[in-house]
Design a protein around this motif. Sequence first.
Motif, PDB file in Angstrom:
ATOM      1  N   ASP A   1       0.452  22.813  20.445  1.00  0.00           N
ATOM      2  CA  ASP A   1      -0.536  23.272  20.035  1.00  0.00           C
ATOM      3  C   ASP A   1      -1.171  22.097  18.600  1.00  0.00           C
ATOM      4  N   ALA A   2      -0.362  21.235  18.706  1.00  0.00           N
ATOM      5  CA  ALA A   2      -0.484  20.417  17.511  1.00  0.00           C
ATOM      6  C   ALA A   2      -1.848  19.733  17.045  1.00  0.00           C
ATOM      7  N   GLY A   3      -3.087  19.237  18.351  1.00  0.00           N
ATOM      8  CA  GLY A   3      -3.284  18.269  18.712  1.00  0.00           C
ATOM      9  C   GLY A   3      -3.116  17.090  18.141  1.00  0.00           C
ATOM     10  N   ASP A   4      -4.303  16.988  17.512  1.00  0.00           N
ATOM     11  CA  ASP A   4      -4.452  15.785  16.347  1.00  0.00           C
ATOM     12  C   ASP A   4      -3.835  15.907  15.105  1.00  0.00           C
ATOM     13  N   LEU A   5      -3.084  16.288  14.589  1.00  0.00           N
ATOM     14  CA  LEU A   5      -2.758  16.941  13.742  1.00  0.00           C
ATOM     15  C   LEU A   5      -1.913  15.992  13.339  1.00  0.00           C
ATOM     16  N   SER A   6      -1.831  14.897  12.299  1.00  0.00           N
ATOM     17  CA  SER A   6      -0.843  14.043  11.527  1.00  0.00           C
ATOM     18  C   SER A   6       0.041  14.928  11.170  1.00  0.00           C
ATOM     19  N   VAL A   7       1.081  14.846  10.128  1.00  0.00           N
ATOM     20  CA  VAL A   7       1.999  14.690   9.246  1.00  0.00           C
ATOM     21  C   VAL A   7       2.148  13.680   8.217  1.00  0.00           C
ATOM     22  N   ASP A   8       1.244  13.794   7.120  1.00  0.00           N
ATOM     23  CA  ASP A   8       0.578  12.421   6.172  1.00  0.00           C
ATOM     24  C   ASP A   8       2.632  12.078   5.044  1.00  0.00           C
ATOM     25  N   TYR A   9       2.471  10.922   4.374  1.00  0.00           N
ATOM     26  CA  TYR A   9       3.459  10.646   3.913  1.00  0.00           C
ATOM     27  C   TYR A   9       2.914  10.274   2.531  1.00  0.00           C
ATOM     28  N   VAL A  10       3.282  10.439   1.420  1.00  0.00           N
ATOM     29  CA  VAL A  10       3.247   9.787  -0.016  1.00  0.00           C
ATOM     30  C   VAL A  10       4.246   9.229  -0.621  1.00  0.00           C
ATOM     31  N   LEU A  11       4.355   8.244  -1.659  1.00  0.00           N
ATOM     32  CA  LEU A  11       5.037   8.066  -2.228  1.00  0.00           C
ATOM     33  C   LEU A  11       4.394   7.998  -3.614  1.00  0.00           C
ATOM     34  N   VAL A  12       5.777   8.840  -4.409  1.00  0.00           N
ATOM     35  CA  VAL A  12       5.514   9.674  -5.995  1.00  0.00           C
ATOM     36  C   VAL A  12       5.811   9.703  -6.651  1.00  0.00           C
ATOM     37  N   SER A  13       5.217   9.180  -8.350  1.00  0.00           N
ATOM     38  CA  SER A  13       6.032   8.703  -9.283  1.00  0.00           C
ATOM     39  C   SER A  13       5.470   9.602 -10.150  1.00  0.00           C
ATOM     40  N   HIS A  14       6.039   9.914 -11.544  1.00  0.00           N
ATOM     41  CA  HIS A  14       5.303  10.719 -12.267  1.00  0.00           C
ATOM     42  C   HIS A  14       4.675   9.448 -13.585  1.00  0.00           C
ATOM     43  N   ASN A  15       4.130   9.641 -14.222  1.00  0.00           N
ATOM     44  CA  ASN A  15       3.088   9.056 -14.933  1.00  0.00           C
ATOM     45  C   ASN A  15       3.468   8.524 -16.808  1.00  0.00           C
ATOM     46  N   ARG A  16       5.196   8.946 -16.610  1.00  0.00           N
ATOM     47  CA  ARG A  16       5.997   8.912 -17.722  1.00  0.00           C
ATOM     48  C   ARG A  16       6.219   7.292 -17.374  1.00  0.00           C
ATOM     49  N   THR A  17       6.074   6.821 -15.983  1.00  0.00           N
ATOM     50  CA  THR A  17       6.507   5.426 -15.765  1.00  0.00           C
ATOM     51  C   THR A  17       5.531   3.846 -15.224  1.00  0.00           C
ATOM     52  N   ALA A  18       3.662   5.056 -15.737  1.00  0.00           N
ATOM     53  CA  ALA A  18       3.225   4.134 -15.422  1.00  0.00           C
ATOM     54  C   ALA A  18       3.031   2.369 -16.631  1.00  0.00           C
ATOM     55  N   ASN A  19       4.005   2.708 -17.286  1.00  0.00           N
ATOM     56  CA  ASN A  19       3.951   1.248 -18.033  1.00  0.00           C
ATOM     57  C   ASN A  19       5.212   0.840 -18.126  1.00  0.00           C
ATOM     58  N   SER A  20       5.492   0.888 -17.406  1.00  0.00           N
ATOM     59  CA  SER A  20       7.201   0.523 -17.033  1.00  0.00           C
ATOM     60  C   SER A  20       7.145  -1.211 -16.201  1.00  0.00           C
TER      61      SER A  20
ATOM     62  N   MET B   1       8.982  -3.062 -14.337  1.00  0.00           N
ATOM     63  CA  MET B   1      10.170  -2.689 -13.204  1.00  0.00           C
ATOM     64  C   MET B   1       9.428  -1.547 -12.408  1.00  0.00           C
ATOM     65  N   HIS B   2       8.925  -0.493 -12.733  1.00  0.00           N
ATOM     66  CA  HIS B   2       9.104   0.946 -11.784  1.00  0.00           C
ATOM     67  C   HIS B   2       7.639   0.291 -10.884  1.00  0.00           C
ATOM     68  N   ASN B   3       6.481  -0.557 -11.873  1.00  0.00           N
ATOM     69  CA  ASN B   3       5.793  -0.491 -11.049  1.00  0.00           C
ATOM     70  C   ASN B   3       5.507  -1.911  -9.851  1.00  0.00           C
ATOM     71  N   TRP B   4       6.558  -2.655 -10.652  1.00  0.00           N
ATOM     72  CA  TRP B   4       7.388  -4.084  -8.854  1.00  0.00           C
ATOM     73  C   TRP B   4       7.793  -3.125  -7.813  1.00  0.00           C
ATOM     74  N   LEU B   5       8.851  -2.309  -8.391  1.00  0.00           N
ATOM     75  CA  LEU B   5       9.594  -1.594  -7.367  1.00  0.00           C
ATOM     76  C   LEU B   5       8.255  -0.889  -5.992  1.00  0.00           C
ATOM     77  N   TRP B   6       7.314   0.090  -7.368  1.00  0.00           N
ATOM     78  CA  TRP B   6       7.066   0.305  -6.222  1.00  0.00           C
ATOM     79  C   TRP B   6       5.931  -0.435  -5.621  1.00  0.00           C
ATOM     80  N   GLU B   7       5.654  -1.568  -5.867  1.00  0.00           N
ATOM     81  CA  GLU B   7       4.929  -2.068  -5.204  1.00  0.00           C
ATOM     82  C   GLU B   7       5.787  -3.158  -3.815  1.00  0.00           C
TER      83      GLU B   7
END
Length: 324
Positions: free
Chosen positions: A271-290, A292-298
């Motif tokens: 009964d799952a049909g075409d349902l997909s389980v979606d995945y995300v990468l998450v960080s907090h905005n406290r690291t937005a200006n870092s 190093m964190h932006n590089w690692l995000w990429e």
Amino acid sequence: MDTRELAKIDLNLLISLQVLMEEKNVSRAAERLHITQPAMSKTLSRLRNLFDDPLFTRTSHGMQPTPRAIELNQGLTEVLAGISNLVSNTHFNPADCDTEVTLAVSEYIGVTLLPILAARLQAQAPLLHLRIVTRVENQLEQLALGNLDFAIHIRQSQYGSDFRLADLGGSPPVLLMRSDHPLSSGPVSTQDIQQYPTIRLYISDREQLDVAPITSSLEEARQRSRGSLEISHLMTAMEVLRNTDYLMPGPAFLLQNESVSQGIAAQPFPDAGDLSVDYVLVSHNRTANSLMHNWLWEQITCTIRDLRPTQPQKLRQRVAAGST
């Protein structure tokens, strides 16, 4: 560190001392600092009081630094450069990055992602300390508190404006079993699942997931099954599957890892049909200006993009064929 003494120091005085050491002339130093000569003379007087030393003496060849001034100058350039880098935050060199970063990722995601990501980071940031945690509840709260730097998980139903997200793609849910399991020839119904014990693989913050139809169906099947096993260790769970009649719901992308899926068959989840389980990468905005964190995000997002050569439709075809 005695911050009381540091609080007494005007950092502008250190800048003035640096310029005086370079120019060895009050007038030229004043011109470089865009102040008047009397103001520069007053600054020099304050420096003499601060360090309890004349710092410069007048000779027939101009102002000459005292031994104390020469001693101060040895570390002054490095100190001011460090402060400049700290304030400007405009440069990041991965090769020099000697810090610890904590990533929350479930083992069933990590077994595919981490070997490639670790090789990438080893080549570019050999001094980086990457700490992986696989069992973390309340991940958004832990990100906000600074206990986590990044989290990769199944998309939750809600995220606040304080969080940064990157979609990592999705995968259809499947039912995993040993290759010669009685249900491996399919198709499989919910009633079929109830005839066998099930493995429940640990998923953080399960109640917050944006896949309610699947989680409720899984829970119902688990409660009506002939027994269950809850575990957070993927490799152990796969060994149990290979040697028993247990069934385990999981993501179809596990089939791409031959070392993990060897001897394992998969059937579409009922009964799952075409349902997909979606995945995300998450960080907090406290690291937005870092940087190093932006590089690692990429690095994380690029690694996952490179790991997606198999399209969802092809995965579904392999599942329907009972891929082993």
